[in-house]
Design an enzyme around this catalytic site. Structure first.
Site, PDB file in Angstrom:
ATOM      1  N   HIS A  36      13.213  37.209  54.246  1.00 59.56           N
ATOM      2  CA  HIS A  36      11.945  36.723  53.629  1.00 59.56           C
ATOM      3  C   HIS A  36      10.711  37.008  54.526  1.00 59.56           C
ATOM      4  CE1 HIS A  36      13.960  34.809  49.699  1.00 59.56           C
ATOM      5  NE2 HIS A  36      14.543  35.887  49.938  1.00 59.56           N
ATOM      6  N   TYR A  74       7.151  28.075  45.579  1.00 60.36           N
ATOM      7  CA  TYR A  74       7.010  26.426  45.669  1.00 60.36           C
ATOM      8  C   TYR A  74       5.678  26.198  44.593  1.00 60.36           C
ATOM      9  CZ  TYR A  74       9.545  25.985  49.992  1.00 60.36           C
ATOM     10  OH  TYR A  74      10.417  25.956  51.091  1.00 60.36           O
ATOM     11  N   PRO A 120      14.054  18.254  51.927  1.00 58.77           N
ATOM     12  CA  PRO A 120      14.178  19.452  51.727  1.00 58.77           C
ATOM     13  C   PRO A 120      12.935  20.384  51.702  1.00 58.77           C
ATOM     14  CG  PRO A 120      15.209  18.606  49.684  1.00 58.77           C
ATOM     15  CD  PRO A 120      14.482  17.550  50.678  1.00 58.77           C
ATOM     16  N   LYS A 166      14.052  22.397  56.971  1.00 64.26           N
ATOM     17  CA  LYS A 166      14.057  22.234  58.357  1.00 64.26           C
ATOM     18  C   LYS A 166      15.576  21.566  58.766  1.00 64.26           C
ATOM     19  CE  LYS A 166      10.489  23.964  59.456  1.00 64.26           C
ATOM     20  NZ  LYS A 166      10.748  25.100  59.903  1.00 64.26           N
ATOM     21  N   TYR A 224       7.052  27.035  59.116  1.00 61.65           N
ATOM     22  CA  TYR A 224       7.913  27.305  58.339  1.00 61.65           C
ATOM     23  C   TYR A 224       9.154  28.224  58.874  1.00 61.65           C
ATOM     24  CZ  TYR A 224      10.118  27.831  53.763  1.00 61.65           C
ATOM     25  OH  TYR A 224      10.940  27.670  52.685  1.00 61.65           O
TER      26      TYR A 224
END
Length: 388
Positions: free
Chosen positions: A69, A198, A290, A294, A382
């Site tokens: 991704h 998200y 979550p 990480k 990220y």
């Protein structure tokens, strides 16, 4: 010899890395091999984790079956905004590859190399941690056994035996419990998105992820004390459609839900991550919500630092890297804790949240998607800070 308590990602990867440096280790695990390989958990791998697994010979299945991704979608106010990772991080990305698949790959690699993993161990305990000869005592196959170690690695998770073995007067624990949880489902359906979504919504957070071309993983914010039985399929789909709705005609693909669970949300760190010749790694030392993806990556970073410190000691008898292990690992841990807290706080509805706070969240989200500097902060964290 290094004794490793716990055959999760941290313990198995540490054993693998030590093997590559010619160092013997024994991994003990209370569960069976079948259980650890069948416990389904999501996995978002940072660029550094992907590179490390590939470079050390355990990345073939990951490269074949994982999903690269190059960004995520932030959805709020009915609109979707993409954060493009490569353009913000000098070409880095993430890999969606389930944690239990990483475990399968590591178990297979260790056994193929003649590594020693003892499953279904009972009554494990650690002794003489502040001496030069720490020990692990346990029952296995009906016999009492004792490992005499140079070092003990506590990789046995949040509920394991190793962290409580550090005297309470010598450890400091930092905890944040969030007033919400995630209701997670696995569903037989085609993908609804090519990258993770998200979503911030008045009714609460939602997340859309993918597991395979046929299996999808979805989450929605819920009361952490709720029960799965209170969520029939119709209610789940109603909430997901409401929280994920957009003005551009996007559709959420439905299917047969075959797994439901509720995940509590907390942050936790212990300092220091070392006591004598016991070294904690992974969930034994820290927990992150979550939202920032990480957990597995922090475990990877921990054992990367620890394996190098142990290898340095065996080569030169110099303990400087071992003495620095906790400080080195905690620097990254607290950065990840902050990022995970920030993502969680920005995207979730809090029970006591005022309309003022809600507007602040929307302003923060708008800043992330309109400011390159702010988007770069999200993207860099990220995809993961460099392991070196």
């Amino acid at each position: 010899m290094v004794g490793i308590v716990g055959a999760g990602p941290a313990g198995l990867l540490l054993s693998h890395l030590l093997h590559l440096d010619g160092i013997e280790s024994v991994v003990i695990e209370s569960r069976s091999r079948q259980e650890i390989e069948a416990t389904i958990r999501a996995g978002v791998l940072e660029q550094g984790t992907v590179d490390l697994l590939a470079a050390t010979g355990v990345g073939e299945c990951m490269k074949r079956e994982g999903f690269v991704h190059e960004g995520i979608y932030l959805r709020f106010g009915g609109a979707t905004h993409r954060i493009d990772f490569p353009s913000l991080t000098d070409g880095r990305s993430i890999m969606v590859y389930a944690q239990h698949e990483v475990i399968k790959d590591l178990v297979a690699a260790r056994l193929a190399a003649g590594g020693k993993i003892l499953f279904e161990v009972k009554d494990a305990a650690v002794y003489d941690l502040d001496s030069a000869a720490p020990k692990i005592r346990f029952h296995h196959a009906g016999k009492l056994e004792e490992l005499h170690c140079d070092f003990v690695a506590g990789c046995d998770g949040f509920h394991g035996i190793t962290r409580p073995s550090i005297p309470s007067r010598l450890r400091r624990e930092f905890t944040r419990v969030y007033p919400f949880g995630w209701f997670g489902i696995l569903v037989e359906a085609p993908p609804s998105t090519d990258e993770l979504i998200y979503a911030h919504h008045d009714r609460g957070f939602a997340l859309v992820s993918t597991r395979s071309p046929q299996i999808q993983r979805l989450y929605l914010q819920c009361d952490p004390d709720d029960e799965v039985r209170n969520w029939p399929d119709a209610r789940i789909w109603e909430e997901l459609h409401a929280r994920l709705e957009t003005s551009d005609g996007w559709q959420l693909a439905e299917g047969r839900i075959f797994q439901k669970s509720i995940i509590a949300m907390r942050s936790f760190v212990i300092e220091p991550m070392r006591y004598g010749r016991l070294f904690l790694a992974g969930d034994a030392a820290h927990i992150v919500p979550p939202t920032g993806a990480k957990g597995l990556n922090l475990a990877t970073a921990d054992v990367r630092v620890l394996s190098r410190a142990i290898a340095s000691y065996y080569r030169t008898k110099d303990e400087s890297l071992l003495q620095a292990y906790s400080q080195t690992a905690l620097k990254r841990v607290w950065r990840a804790e902050h990022f995970s807290w920030w993502m969680t706080s920005m995207l979730h509805r809090f029970h006591d949240e005022s309309a003022f706070h809600h507007r602040l969240q929307l302003a923060e989200l708008d800043y992330v998607v309109t400011s390159r500097a702010k988007a770069q902060t999200l993207a860099e964290n990220y995809v993961g800070l460099p392991l070196e």
